[in-house]
Scaffold this motif. Structure first.
Motif, PDB file in Angstrom:
ATOM      1  N   GLY A 117      25.083 -28.760  -6.612  1.00  0.00           N
ATOM      2  CA  GLY A 117      24.147 -27.645  -6.511  1.00  0.00           C
ATOM      3  C   GLY A 117      22.765 -27.989  -7.042  1.00  0.00           C
ATOM      4  N   PRO A 118      22.678 -28.546  -8.272  1.00  0.00           N
ATOM      5  CA  PRO A 118      21.366 -28.920  -8.810  1.00  0.00           C
ATOM      6  C   PRO A 118      20.603 -29.913  -7.939  1.00  0.00           C
ATOM      7  CG  PRO A 118      22.960 -28.808 -10.579  1.00  0.00           C
ATOM      8  CD  PRO A 118      23.728 -28.630  -9.311  1.00  0.00           C
ATOM      9  N   TYR A 119      21.299 -30.903  -7.387  1.00  0.00           N
ATOM     10  CA  TYR A 119      20.615 -31.867  -6.524  1.00  0.00           C
ATOM     11  C   TYR A 119      20.069 -31.195  -5.267  1.00  0.00           C
ATOM     12  CZ  TYR A 119      21.427 -36.369  -8.842  1.00  0.00           C
ATOM     13  OH  TYR A 119      21.382 -37.435  -9.712  1.00  0.00           O
ATOM     14  N   ALA A 120      20.810 -30.234  -4.736  1.00  0.00           N
ATOM     15  CA  ALA A 120      20.334 -29.503  -3.559  1.00  0.00           C
ATOM     16  C   ALA A 120      19.105 -28.665  -3.910  1.00  0.00           C
ATOM     17  CB  ALA A 120      21.440 -28.612  -3.000  1.00  0.00           C
ATOM     18  N   LEU A 121      19.142 -28.001  -5.059  1.00  0.00           N
ATOM     19  CA  LEU A 121      17.983 -27.228  -5.501  1.00  0.00           C
ATOM     20  C   LEU A 121      16.759 -28.120  -5.632  1.00  0.00           C
ATOM     21  CD1 LEU A 121      19.617 -25.001  -8.281  1.00  0.00           C
ATOM     22  CD2 LEU A 121      18.907 -24.255  -5.998  1.00  0.00           C
ATOM     23  N   ARG A 122      16.946 -29.262  -6.273  1.00  0.00           N
ATOM     24  CA  ARG A 122      15.843 -30.212  -6.460  1.00  0.00           C
ATOM     25  C   ARG A 122      15.311 -30.695  -5.115  1.00  0.00           C
ATOM     26  NH1 ARG A 122      14.720 -34.579  -9.950  1.00  0.00           N
ATOM     27  NH2 ARG A 122      14.965 -33.112 -11.682  1.00  0.00           N
ATOM     28  N   ALA A 123      16.199 -30.990  -4.183  1.00  0.00           N
ATOM     29  CA  ALA A 123      15.784 -31.525  -2.882  1.00  0.00           C
ATOM     30  C   ALA A 123      14.914 -30.541  -2.116  1.00  0.00           C
ATOM     31  CB  ALA A 123      17.009 -31.903  -2.054  1.00  0.00           C
ATOM     32  N   VAL A 124      15.225 -29.256  -2.229  1.00  0.00           N
ATOM     33  CA  VAL A 124      14.449 -28.239  -1.508  1.00  0.00           C
ATOM     34  C   VAL A 124      13.141 -27.926  -2.235  1.00  0.00           C
ATOM     35  CG1 VAL A 124      14.439 -25.877  -0.616  1.00  0.00           C
ATOM     36  CG2 VAL A 124      16.494 -27.279  -0.423  1.00  0.00           C
ATOM     37  N   GLY A 125      13.139 -28.086  -3.568  1.00  0.00           N
ATOM     38  CA  GLY A 125      11.893 -27.891  -4.295  1.00  0.00           C
ATOM     39  C   GLY A 125      11.945 -26.974  -5.493  1.00  0.00           C
ATOM     40  N   LYS A 126      13.135 -26.446  -5.844  1.00  0.00           N
ATOM     41  CA  LYS A 126      13.253 -25.596  -7.022  1.00  0.00           C
ATOM     42  C   LYS A 126      13.148 -26.436  -8.285  1.00  0.00           C
ATOM     43  CE  LYS A 126      14.196 -21.977  -9.588  1.00  0.00           C
ATOM     44  NZ  LYS A 126      13.172 -20.923  -9.803  1.00  0.00           N
ATOM     45  N   ASP A 127      12.397 -25.947  -9.262  1.00  0.00           N
ATOM     46  CA  ASP A 127      12.241 -26.683 -10.514  1.00  0.00           C
ATOM     47  C   ASP A 127      13.550 -26.647 -11.292  1.00  0.00           C
ATOM     48  OD1 ASP A 127      11.145 -28.071 -12.597  1.00  0.00           O
ATOM     49  OD2 ASP A 127      10.145 -26.327 -13.499  1.00  0.00           O
ATOM     50  N   THR A 128      14.123 -27.830 -11.511  1.00  0.00           N
ATOM     51  CA  THR A 128      15.366 -27.950 -12.261  1.00  0.00           C
ATOM     52  C   THR A 128      15.469 -29.336 -12.867  1.00  0.00           C
ATOM     53  OG1 THR A 128      17.786 -27.710 -12.171  1.00  0.00           O
ATOM     54  CG2 THR A 128      16.734 -28.721 -10.269  1.00  0.00           C
ATOM     55  N   PHE A 129      16.130 -29.419 -13.987  1.00  0.00           N
ATOM     56  CA  PHE A 129      16.474 -30.748 -14.487  1.00  0.00           C
ATOM     57  C   PHE A 129      17.765 -31.184 -13.820  1.00  0.00           C
ATOM     58  CE2 PHE A 129      18.279 -27.743 -17.594  1.00  0.00           C
ATOM     59  CZ  PHE A 129      19.575 -28.210 -17.771  1.00  0.00           C
ATOM     60  N   ILE A 130      18.044 -32.472 -13.888  1.00  0.00           N
ATOM     61  CA  ILE A 130      19.248 -33.034 -13.293  1.00  0.00           C
ATOM     62  C   ILE A 130      20.013 -33.821 -14.356  1.00  0.00           C
ATOM     63  CG2 ILE A 130      20.163 -34.707 -11.619  1.00  0.00           C
ATOM     64  CD1 ILE A 130      19.135 -32.303 -10.218  1.00  0.00           C
ATOM     65  N   LEU A 131      21.296 -33.616 -14.438  1.00  0.00           N
ATOM     66  CA  LEU A 131      22.116 -34.364 -15.395  1.00  0.00           C
ATOM     67  C   LEU A 131      22.600 -35.658 -14.744  1.00  0.00           C
ATOM     68  CD1 LEU A 131      24.102 -31.435 -17.044  1.00  0.00           C
ATOM     69  CD2 LEU A 131      22.109 -32.664 -17.946  1.00  0.00           C
ATOM     70  N   SER A 132      21.640 -36.544 -14.468  1.00  0.00           N
ATOM     71  CA  SER A 132      21.948 -37.856 -13.899  1.00  0.00           C
ATOM     72  C   SER A 132      22.623 -38.716 -14.965  1.00  0.00           C
ATOM     73  CB  SER A 132      20.669 -38.536 -13.424  1.00  0.00           C
ATOM     74  OG  SER A 132      19.829 -38.822 -14.539  1.00  0.00           O
ATOM     75  N   ARG A 133      23.063 -39.896 -14.578  1.00  0.00           N
ATOM     76  CA  ARG A 133      23.725 -40.781 -15.547  1.00  0.00           C
ATOM     77  C   ARG A 133      22.787 -41.149 -16.689  1.00  0.00           C
ATOM     78  NH1 ARG A 133      26.263 -45.457 -11.881  1.00  0.00           N
ATOM     79  NH2 ARG A 133      24.296 -45.057 -10.796  1.00  0.00           N
ATOM     80  N   ASP A 134      21.512 -41.443 -16.368  1.00  0.00           N
ATOM     81  CA  ASP A 134      20.562 -41.814 -17.416  1.00  0.00           C
ATOM     82  C   ASP A 134      20.259 -40.635 -18.329  1.00  0.00           C
ATOM     83  OD1 ASP A 134      20.370 -44.447 -16.637  1.00  0.00           O
ATOM     84  OD2 ASP A 134      18.594 -44.146 -15.390  1.00  0.00           O
ATOM     85  N   VAL A 135      20.085 -39.453 -17.746  1.00  0.00           N
ATOM     86  CA  VAL A 135      19.823 -38.269 -18.564  1.00  0.00           C
ATOM     87  C   VAL A 135      21.039 -37.954 -19.429  1.00  0.00           C
ATOM     88  CG1 VAL A 135      19.389 -35.783 -18.507  1.00  0.00           C
ATOM     89  CG2 VAL A 135      18.112 -37.306 -16.983  1.00  0.00           C
ATOM     90  N   GLU A 136      22.221 -38.034 -18.856  1.00  0.00           N
ATOM     91  CA  GLU A 136      23.434 -37.796 -19.650  1.00  0.00           C
ATOM     92  C   GLU A 136      23.530 -38.783 -20.797  1.00  0.00           C
ATOM     93  OE1 GLU A 136      28.343 -37.795 -19.335  1.00  0.00           O
ATOM     94  OE2 GLU A 136      27.130 -38.324 -17.574  1.00  0.00           O
ATOM     95  N   ALA A 137      23.255 -40.072 -20.520  1.00  0.00           N
ATOM     96  CA  ALA A 137      23.323 -41.096 -21.561  1.00  0.00           C
ATOM     97  C   ALA A 137      22.361 -40.782 -22.694  1.00  0.00           C
ATOM     98  CB  ALA A 137      23.026 -42.467 -20.968  1.00  0.00           C
ATOM     99  N   TYR A 138      21.161 -40.339 -22.335  1.00  0.00           N
ATOM    100  CA  TYR A 138      20.181 -39.984 -23.364  1.00  0.00           C
ATOM    101  C   TYR A 138      20.678 -38.808 -24.205  1.00  0.00           C
ATOM    102  CZ  TYR A 138      16.010 -38.334 -25.692  1.00  0.00           C
ATOM    103  OH  TYR A 138      15.132 -37.925 -26.664  1.00  0.00           O
TER     104      TYR A 138
END
Length: 230
Positions: A154-175
């Motif tokens: 869901g978050p990736y879809a929101l980001r792709a369309v243009g809604k402001d959101t953070f993403i819990l990617s592997r790098d962000v999760e690691a941080y």
């Protein structure tokens, strides 16, 4: 917790310069632009991300013209009248990646978009007006009322369309784990609330969008090539 400046300076050093780093950061679209989008755009992007999950994105993208043909350009209005038998038949079409369970999600998410649009004018208006400081609740709404939109889909879809959101990617999760912002399950209620509070704090310090902050955190850790996106 590290400050925005701490994270920013490390990301600048890793990417080579402030100018290079800034060129790698991107902004979401405006609320006005989001609100004007046809709801079909959301159904298409939800479907794309669902099919990309666990599959090579390049393969899905190459087949996307076929998806658009098979599912009437993801017209919410038209797909509402497609029977379960028609969806089952479409799931066997060689123009798409044939996965019946994922095809079923199109019908479910089409209905979700339609029902929420009846409440809010359009689905796009609902998303556009959703407060970014509580974006995780929109994630949870998509997970609860939609189909296969949990996790990062869901978050990736929101980001792709243009809604402001953070993403819990592997790098962000690691941080977030390394700095003890979150612990336990990545998408547990506790972790989501903690991640939201962290990004809200950085947003207050910097004035940056959640999207830029999410990218910034990712660029400040993990594998790195100078001047190249992570």
């Amino acid at each position: 917790m590290e400050s925005f400046l701490d994270i920013y300076e490390r990301a600048c050093a890793r990417k080579g310069s402030k100018d290079i780093l800034e060129s790698l950061l991107s902004e979401p679209v405006s609320k006005t632009q989001l609100a004007m989008l046809p709801d079909d755009v959301w159904l298409e992007e939800f479907t794309r991300k669902i099919f990309q999950s666990g599959f090579y994105w390049s393969v899905i993208n190459a087949k996307w013209p076929g998806f658009r043909d098979v599912f009437w350009d993801f017209s919410v209005e038209k797909l509402l009248y497609m029977s379960p038998e028609m969806f089952e038949q479409r799931a066997q079409d060689e123009r798409i990646v044939r996965n019946y369970k994922k095809v079923q999600s199109i019908a479910h998410n089409c209905l979700m978009i339609h029902e929420l649009a009846l409440e809010h004018g359009t689905f796009s208006k609902l998303v556009a007006n959703w407060p970014e400081e509580n974006i995780i609740e929109l994630w949870l709404l998509l997970k609860k009322q939609g189909s296969r939109l949990g996790g990062n889909t869901g978050p990736y879809a929101l980001r792709a369309v243009g809604k402001d959101t953070f993403i819990l990617s592997r790098d962000v999760e690691a941080y977030l784990r390394a700095h003890e912002v979150i612990s336990g399950g990545l998408h547990s209620q506790k972790s989501l609330r903690s991640a939201q509070a962290f990004f809200n704090e950085l947003r207050g310090q910097s004035g940056y969008s959640l999207q830029k902050l999410s990218q910034l955190v990712a660029y400040s850790v993990g594998d790195n090539v100078l001047g190249v996106t992570s």
